[in-house]
Design a protein around this motif. Sequence first.
Motif: not given
Length: 366
Positions: A175-177, A183-186, A220-221, A262-263
């Motif tokens: 994701t570029y977000d 959050e997704l790569h803890p 993400s979007n 998530l989307t």
Amino acid sequence: MPDFFSWQNQLERCSESDVMHALECAKPGIGELSALLSPAADRFLPQLAARSRDLTLQRFGRTTQLYAPVYLSNFCTNRCVYCGFSATNKIDRKALTLDEAEKEAEILYRRGFRHILLVSGESDAIIDVSYLENLAKRLCSRFASLSIEVQPLSTEAYRRLFAAGITAVAVYQETYDRELYKELHPAGKKRDYDFRLDTPDRAAAVGMREIGIGALLGLSNWRAEGMALGYHLNSLRRRFWQTNFSVSFPRLRPAAGAFAPLTEVNLKNLSQLIFALRIFDPDVGLIVSTREEAAFRDGMLGLGPTRYSAGSSTAPGGYGNPELNGEQFSVGDHRSLPEMAAVIRSKGFDPVCKDWDASFQESTLS
């Protein structure tokens, strides 16, 4: 890379007249891409498909390239919450020896594949540069091209692999977000957003023939991910004009860990994203893998995608032993290479298993 949320704001401002202008534009820029990806473009999907089809036929003819992945290892030090290979998941772990990897590749060779993608979980201790270098030297005389989708590497590592016969590198930003990425790569090296973002630059700098980028759809979007992909692609083209580029559109699939998207990214959304990227960059290779179901892949033939995987296994050793567990995700299209080739021919297109020769790379190195 501009702020991710600025893309969303730009998309919301686009009107239907912006979409019509983008469809007629000879050289679309980022502004036109935003129109093609915007909610205002939703009702123009048939027009986007027609424009994308015409450009694809004009630039790529009636060819569709076929390839298959070879999964080398499912060991991973990262804890990506969406991935079946995440270090936290309880799956059967396996790493192929060089002999085992060569046997897997040989199975694909006998099935007719000449382009293969070497894939692994991200663990430097399991699949390192020397392993990939040695495997490439074993395989490069038989395969027209060897691509890798492994952990991001240094420039020097890519230089060694290019010299050994690796011709292409795929690395997806997921994701570029930037905020969601955290959050997704803890845990794990993958937490470094910028090191990953700069990976295509390091690979292209050593002369790799092709660089593949992409975003994992469902995080993400999708419209903003499409904007970021277009911006990233455009930026790479300006600096590495001799390199070929490709874009993949992986949607989340069921996998160990049972991560829920998530989307939503439905098939209409995915189609719009593919058509918009084709119109934005008529020369980019567009890949639709076996993550997608057969009906969608068949319907997209000739409309934008130029490359399909076929007969894929996503578990290390899965071609020699189809009963093995430990796959990265479940495959959506299980058809073999001959079955996929027959469908392509039935649609009036030409399935291609080889469109490159290693001698071209040797001349580059000399």
